[in-house]
Motif scaffolding. Structure first.
Motif, PDB file in Angstrom:
ATOM      1  N   LYS A 139       0.841  -1.185   0.000  1.00  0.00           N
ATOM      2  CA  LYS A 139       0.000   0.000   0.000  1.00  0.00           C
ATOM      3  C   LYS A 139       0.879   1.238   0.000  1.00  0.00           C
ATOM      4  O   LYS A 139       1.713   1.423   0.890  1.00  0.00           O
ATOM      5  N   GLN A 140       0.705   2.036  -1.040  1.00  0.00           N
ATOM      6  CA  GLN A 140       1.452   3.292  -1.124  1.00  0.00           C
ATOM      7  C   GLN A 140       0.488   4.464  -1.043  1.00  0.00           C
ATOM      8  O   GLN A 140      -0.587   4.415  -1.620  1.00  0.00           O
ATOM      9  N   HIS A 190      -7.531  -0.877   7.669  1.00  0.00           N
ATOM     10  CA  HIS A 190      -8.365  -0.328   6.587  1.00  0.00           C
ATOM     11  C   HIS A 190      -8.398  -1.270   5.384  1.00  0.00           C
ATOM     12  O   HIS A 190      -9.433  -1.451   4.751  1.00  0.00           O
ATOM     13  N   ILE A 191      -7.256  -1.866   5.106  1.00  0.00           N
ATOM     14  CA  ILE A 191      -7.202  -2.822   3.983  1.00  0.00           C
ATOM     15  C   ILE A 191      -8.043  -4.054   4.322  1.00  0.00           C
ATOM     16  O   ILE A 191      -8.854  -4.507   3.503  1.00  0.00           O
ATOM     17  N   LEU A 198     -11.835  -0.755   3.540  1.00  0.00           N
ATOM     18  CA  LEU A 198     -12.127   0.675   3.619  1.00  0.00           C
ATOM     19  C   LEU A 198     -11.172   1.450   2.720  1.00  0.00           C
ATOM     20  O   LEU A 198     -11.382   2.625   2.467  1.00  0.00           O
ATOM     21  N   ASP A 199     -10.114   0.772   2.285  1.00  0.00           N
ATOM     22  CA  ASP A 199      -9.120   1.429   1.449  1.00  0.00           C
ATOM     23  C   ASP A 199      -8.639   0.428   0.406  1.00  0.00           C
ATOM     24  O   ASP A 199      -8.677  -0.778   0.630  1.00  0.00           O
ATOM     25  N   GLU A 205     -20.216  -3.341  -4.573  1.00  0.00           N
ATOM     26  CA  GLU A 205     -20.151  -4.724  -4.102  1.00  0.00           C
ATOM     27  C   GLU A 205     -19.247  -4.807  -2.856  1.00  0.00           C
ATOM     28  O   GLU A 205     -19.545  -5.506  -1.894  1.00  0.00           O
ATOM     29  N   GLN A 206     -18.159  -4.058  -2.874  1.00  0.00           N
ATOM     30  CA  GLN A 206     -17.266  -4.026  -1.704  1.00  0.00           C
ATOM     31  C   GLN A 206     -18.001  -3.454  -0.487  1.00  0.00           C
ATOM     32  O   GLN A 206     -17.844  -3.951   0.626  1.00  0.00           O
ATOM     33  N   ALA A 207     -18.815  -2.438  -0.720  1.00  0.00           N
ATOM     34  CA  ALA A 207     -19.572  -1.833   0.389  1.00  0.00           C
ATOM     35  C   ALA A 207     -20.553  -2.836   0.982  1.00  0.00           C
ATOM     36  O   ALA A 207     -20.744  -2.905   2.195  1.00  0.00           O
TER      37      ALA A 207
END
Ligand SMILES: Nc1ncnc2c1ncn2[C@@H]1O[C@H](COP(=O)(O)OP(=O)(O)O)[C@@H](O)[C@H]1O
Ligand SMILES: [Mg+2]
Length: 233
Positions: free
Chosen positions: A9-10, A49-50, A54-55, A76-78
């Motif tokens: 994650k960057q 978060h990952i 959420l991110d 779909e993620q939500a």
């Protein structure tokens, strides 16, 4: 239940980049109680978060029950987030204009649960966290410990598979923090998977597994409160 493979994650900050997670691989099994520890800025919240979708991730794969969900559309993620995950934050994150009961009912309305069912479930959960006398009160007149108990009830409203708690006792005095730990551990004993970030080593030792992060790298795992093992992943 969850498998992260080589996650990076960057964060882009204009001319520079922060590599918040570097090649992180991690498996979370159903029913586990995992503590995530590490210094400030080591990537603990980013990992949470990952895990909670959420991110977005910069590279790598995220499998939930063997489905690669990293490339699913936002909507779909939500839906997955709402159905499978419960979130608890250091700063409680309750809606100040909603009562304790309404705060707990809210995630269920996104899931399409009827008003009667939402109310019944919210009352049950608020009783389970010891707030039967406070249901109709606004968070603004509650103590920190009480607000966090509302947040725990809210996180459980849709019967999540996994609770993600990011320093849930960080803003609480020690005795109130202990109460919160006991409530969370009680729900874990009933089968809810629990992943908790903590700064407090004695809290970390209570978990079945301790995952250490340092500069975005998952370093080692302690399993069963004591024996240090090289990460098996
Ligand atoms: N939204 C963001 N934008 C830019 N950098 C961020 C963002 N969130 C976190 N970071 C950076 O990523 C690194 C990890 O942060 P974080 O996951 O919050 O650490 P921790 O929770 O362990 O304190 C830090 O260097 C932090 O400054
Ligand atoms: Mg953090």
């Amino acid at each position: 239940m969850i498998k992260l493979k080589n996650i990076n994650k960057q964060y882009d900050l204009g001319d520079t980049q922060v590599n918040a997670l570097k090649d992180v691989s991690l498996t979370i099994n159903r029913g586990e109680y995992i503590a995530i520890m590490g210094p400030s800025g080591s990537g603990k919240s980013t990992l949470m978060h990952i895990l909670g979708i959420l991110d977005s991730i910069s590279s790598g794969q995220y499998y939930l029950e063997d489905y690669d969900i990293s490339s699913l559309p936002d909507k779909e993620q939500a839906r997955i987030r709402n159905q499978h995950f419960g979130f608890i934050f250091q700063s409680f994150n309750l809606f100040p204009e909603l009562s304790a009961l309404e705060n707990v009912m809210l995630p269920m309305s996104y899931a399409g649960v009827s008003w009667q069912q939402r109310k019944k479930r919210a009352v049950e959960l608020l009783c389970e966290v010891g707030l039967e006398q406070r249901m109709n009160h606004l968070p603004t007149i509650m103590s920190g410990g009480e607000q966090q108990r509302v947040a725990i009830a809210r996180s459980l409203s849709n019967d999540p598979d996994l609770i993600l708690a990011d320093e849930p006792t960080g803003n609480l005095p020690t005795d109130k923090g202990e109460e919160i730990m006991e409530i969370l551990e009680e729900f874990n004993k009933k089968g809810v998977t629990l992943v908790m970030v903590t700064h407090n080593p004695s809290q970390g030792e209570r978990a079945q597994r301790v995952i250490n992060l340092r500069d975005g790298v998952l370093q080692e795992e302690k399993i069963g409160g004591g024996d240090t093992c090289i990460t098996r992943l």
